[in-house]
Design a protein around this motif. Structure first.
Motif, PDB file in Angstrom:
ATOM      1  N   GLY A  79      77.192  54.587  24.724  1.00  0.00           N
ATOM      2  CA  GLY A  79      75.949  54.475  25.485  1.00  0.00           C
ATOM      3  C   GLY A  79      74.756  55.002  24.696  1.00  0.00           C
ATOM      4  N   MET A  80      74.960  56.087  23.950  1.00  0.00           N
ATOM      5  CA  MET A  80      73.888  56.632  23.120  1.00  0.00           C
ATOM      6  C   MET A  80      73.507  55.630  22.021  1.00  0.00           C
ATOM      7  N   HIS A  81      74.512  54.982  21.451  1.00  0.00           N
ATOM      8  CA  HIS A  81      74.244  53.949  20.450  1.00  0.00           C
ATOM      9  C   HIS A  81      73.455  52.798  21.076  1.00  0.00           C
ATOM     10  N   ALA A  82      73.788  52.452  22.298  1.00  0.00           N
ATOM     11  CA  ALA A  82      73.083  51.366  22.984  1.00  0.00           C
ATOM     12  C   ALA A  82      71.602  51.705  23.162  1.00  0.00           C
ATOM     13  N   VAL A  83      71.273  52.955  23.422  1.00  0.00           N
ATOM     14  CA  VAL A  83      69.866  53.369  23.563  1.00  0.00           C
ATOM     15  C   VAL A  83      69.116  53.091  22.263  1.00  0.00           C
ATOM     16  N   VAL A  84      69.702  53.490  21.140  1.00  0.00           N
ATOM     17  CA  VAL A  84      69.053  53.287  19.842  1.00  0.00           C
ATOM     18  C   VAL A  84      68.943  51.798  19.532  1.00  0.00           C
ATOM     19  N   LEU A  85      70.017  51.060  19.774  1.00  0.00           N
ATOM     20  CA  LEU A  85      69.980  49.623  19.506  1.00  0.00           C
ATOM     21  C   LEU A  85      68.964  48.917  20.397  1.00  0.00           C
ATOM     22  N   ASN A  86      68.823  49.364  21.623  1.00  0.00           N
ATOM     23  CA  ASN A  86      67.839  48.753  22.519  1.00  0.00           C
ATOM     24  C   ASN A  86      66.409  48.993  22.039  1.00  0.00           C
ATOM     25  N   LYS A  87      66.164  50.153  21.419  1.00  0.00           N
ATOM     26  CA  LYS A  87      64.842  50.394  20.831  1.00  0.00           C
ATOM     27  C   LYS A  87      64.586  49.401  19.700  1.00  0.00           C
ATOM     28  N   LEU A  88      65.615  49.145  18.890  1.00  0.00           N
ATOM     29  CA  LEU A  88      65.485  48.158  17.821  1.00  0.00           C
ATOM     30  C   LEU A  88      65.252  46.758  18.389  1.00  0.00           C
ATOM     31  N   VAL A  89      65.931  46.436  19.479  1.00  0.00           N
ATOM     32  CA  VAL A  89      65.746  45.140  20.140  1.00  0.00           C
ATOM     33  C   VAL A  89      64.310  45.002  20.624  1.00  0.00           C
ATOM     34  N   ASP A  90      63.767  46.053  21.229  1.00  0.00           N
ATOM     35  CA  ASP A  90      62.376  46.018  21.698  1.00  0.00           C
ATOM     36  C   ASP A  90      61.415  45.775  20.538  1.00  0.00           C
ATOM     37  N   GLU A  91      61.643  46.470  19.427  1.00  0.00           N
ATOM     38  CA  GLU A  91      60.773  46.296  18.270  1.00  0.00           C
ATOM     39  C   GLU A  91      60.914  44.887  17.679  1.00  0.00           C
ATOM     40  N   PHE A  92      62.133  44.375  17.644  1.00  0.00           N
ATOM     41  CA  PHE A  92      62.375  43.018  17.149  1.00  0.00           C
ATOM     42  C   PHE A  92      61.672  41.992  18.036  1.00  0.00           C
ATOM     43  N   ASN A  93      61.803  42.148  19.354  1.00  0.00           N
ATOM     44  CA  ASN A  93      61.149  41.224  20.280  1.00  0.00           C
ATOM     45  C   ASN A  93      59.627  41.299  20.156  1.00  0.00           C
ATOM     46  N   HIS A  94      59.095  42.515  19.953  1.00  0.00           N
ATOM     47  CA  HIS A  94      57.656  42.686  19.755  1.00  0.00           C
ATOM     48  C   HIS A  94      57.223  41.972  18.475  1.00  0.00           C
ATOM     49  N   LEU A  95      58.013  42.079  17.430  1.00  0.00           N
ATOM     50  CA  LEU A  95      57.726  41.402  16.172  1.00  0.00           C
ATOM     51  C   LEU A  95      57.718  39.886  16.373  1.00  0.00           C
ATOM     52  N   LEU A  96      58.682  39.366  17.109  1.00  0.00           N
ATOM     53  CA  LEU A  96      58.725  37.927  17.384  1.00  0.00           C
ATOM     54  C   LEU A  96      57.482  37.462  18.129  1.00  0.00           C
ATOM     55  N   GLU A  97      57.046  38.265  19.102  1.00  0.00           N
ATOM     56  CA  GLU A  97      55.835  37.922  19.843  1.00  0.00           C
ATOM     57  C   GLU A  97      54.625  37.881  18.910  1.00  0.00           C
ATOM     58  N   GLY A  98      54.544  38.843  18.007  1.00  0.00           N
ATOM     59  CA  GLY A  98      53.432  38.884  17.052  1.00  0.00           C
ATOM     60  C   GLY A  98      53.454  37.722  16.085  1.00  0.00           C
ATOM     61  N   MET A  99      54.626  37.236  15.751  1.00  0.00           N
ATOM     62  CA  MET A  99      54.747  36.120  14.805  1.00  0.00           C
ATOM     63  C   MET A  99      54.331  34.793  15.435  1.00  0.00           C
ATOM     64  N   LYS A 100      54.266  34.719  16.747  1.00  0.00           N
ATOM     65  CA  LYS A 100      53.857  33.480  17.418  1.00  0.00           C
ATOM     66  C   LYS A 100      52.418  33.114  17.067  1.00  0.00           C
ATOM     67  N   SER A 101      51.568  34.117  16.821  1.00  0.00           N
ATOM     68  CA  SER A 101      50.170  33.846  16.493  1.00  0.00           C
ATOM     69  C   SER A 101      50.008  33.413  15.035  1.00  0.00           C
ATOM     70  N   LEU A 102      51.022  33.632  14.238  1.00  0.00           N
ATOM     71  CA  LEU A 102      50.991  33.199  12.835  1.00  0.00           C
ATOM     72  C   LEU A 102      51.524  31.780  12.733  1.00  0.00           C
ATOM     73  N   LYS A 103      51.425  31.215  11.584  1.00  0.00           N
ATOM     74  CA  LYS A 103      51.944  29.867  11.385  1.00  0.00           C
ATOM     75  C   LYS A 103      53.460  29.881  11.190  1.00  0.00           C
ATOM     76  N   VAL A 104      54.004  31.063  11.012  1.00  0.00           N
ATOM     77  CA  VAL A 104      55.452  31.196  10.843  1.00  0.00           C
ATOM     78  C   VAL A 104      56.098  31.069  12.213  1.00  0.00           C
ATOM     79  N   ARG A 105      57.040  30.205  12.363  1.00  0.00           N
ATOM     80  CA  ARG A 105      57.748  30.002  13.632  1.00  0.00           C
ATOM     81  C   ARG A 105      59.213  30.399  13.458  1.00  0.00           C
ATOM     82  N   PRO A 106      59.542  31.598  13.856  1.00  0.00           N
ATOM     83  CA  PRO A 106      60.941  32.013  13.697  1.00  0.00           C
ATOM     84  C   PRO A 106      61.849  31.220  14.643  1.00  0.00           C
ATOM     85  N   ASN A 107      63.050  30.962  14.182  1.00  0.00           N
ATOM     86  CA  ASN A 107      64.049  30.260  14.997  1.00  0.00           C
ATOM     87  C   ASN A 107      64.824  31.224  15.887  1.00  0.00           C
ATOM     88  N   GLN A 108      64.528  32.485  15.766  1.00  0.00           N
ATOM     89  CA  GLN A 108      65.253  33.500  16.513  1.00  0.00           C
ATOM     90  C   GLN A 108      64.814  33.523  17.971  1.00  0.00           C
TER      91      GLN A 108
END
Length: 158
Positions: A94-123
């Protein structure tokens, strides 16, 4: 089939699971002032239904077969392993899940930021992991005590 209905250790353990799971709902309400009925079928939290089940089972086996029986020894050792796992390995998962979820949040935030760029991630957006897997030691202790009490209260009915 009638034998199952008369199986004291089985019913003590099942009743302990049910009561421990149900107790989680009002305890959560008192702490947060919100009803969360999904706790009835969830893992983790106060009290540990795993601990309640294995201590009710061991207590019932001890009362029925004797505390010096091989059956009690088997159930007690397996119960200790389950309780150790609930407070150890599952808690750390469960403690590992907390850390991984923080990484997931940051990854999702990065994906949202990339939408405004011309780069279109397939993720696609990553999904969060369940964080409440294991138990604090006090949750295991209270769950264990609850299981013993339930077995002692259920015994007269068998």
């Amino acid at each position: 089939m009638a034998d199952i209905l008369e199986n004291f250790p089985l019913w003590a353990a099942l009743i302990a699971i049910g009561i421990a799971q149900f107790i989680k709902i009002p305890l959560h309400f008192f702490a947060t002032k919100t009803w969360q009925w999904s706790l009835l079928l969830s893992t983790g939290g106060m009290p540990s239904s795993h601990s309640s089940a294995v201590t009710a089972l061991s207590t019932a086996v001890g009362l029925k077969e004797g505390f010096s029986s091989n059956m009690f020894a088997i159930s007690a050792i397996l119960g200790m392993i389950v309780m150790f796992d609930a407070a150890g390995v599952r808690r750390h998962a469960g403690m590992h899940a907390v850390v991984l979820n923080k990484l997931v949040d940051e990854f999702n935030h990065l994906l949202e930021g990339m939408k405004s760029l011309k780069v279109r991630p397939n993720q696609e957006k990553a999904k969060k992991l369940k964080e409440l897997l294991g138990h604090q030691p006090i949750e295991v202790l209270i769950g264990g005590w609850l299981g013993v009490m339930i077995a002692l209260l259920v015994q007269p009915f068998f």
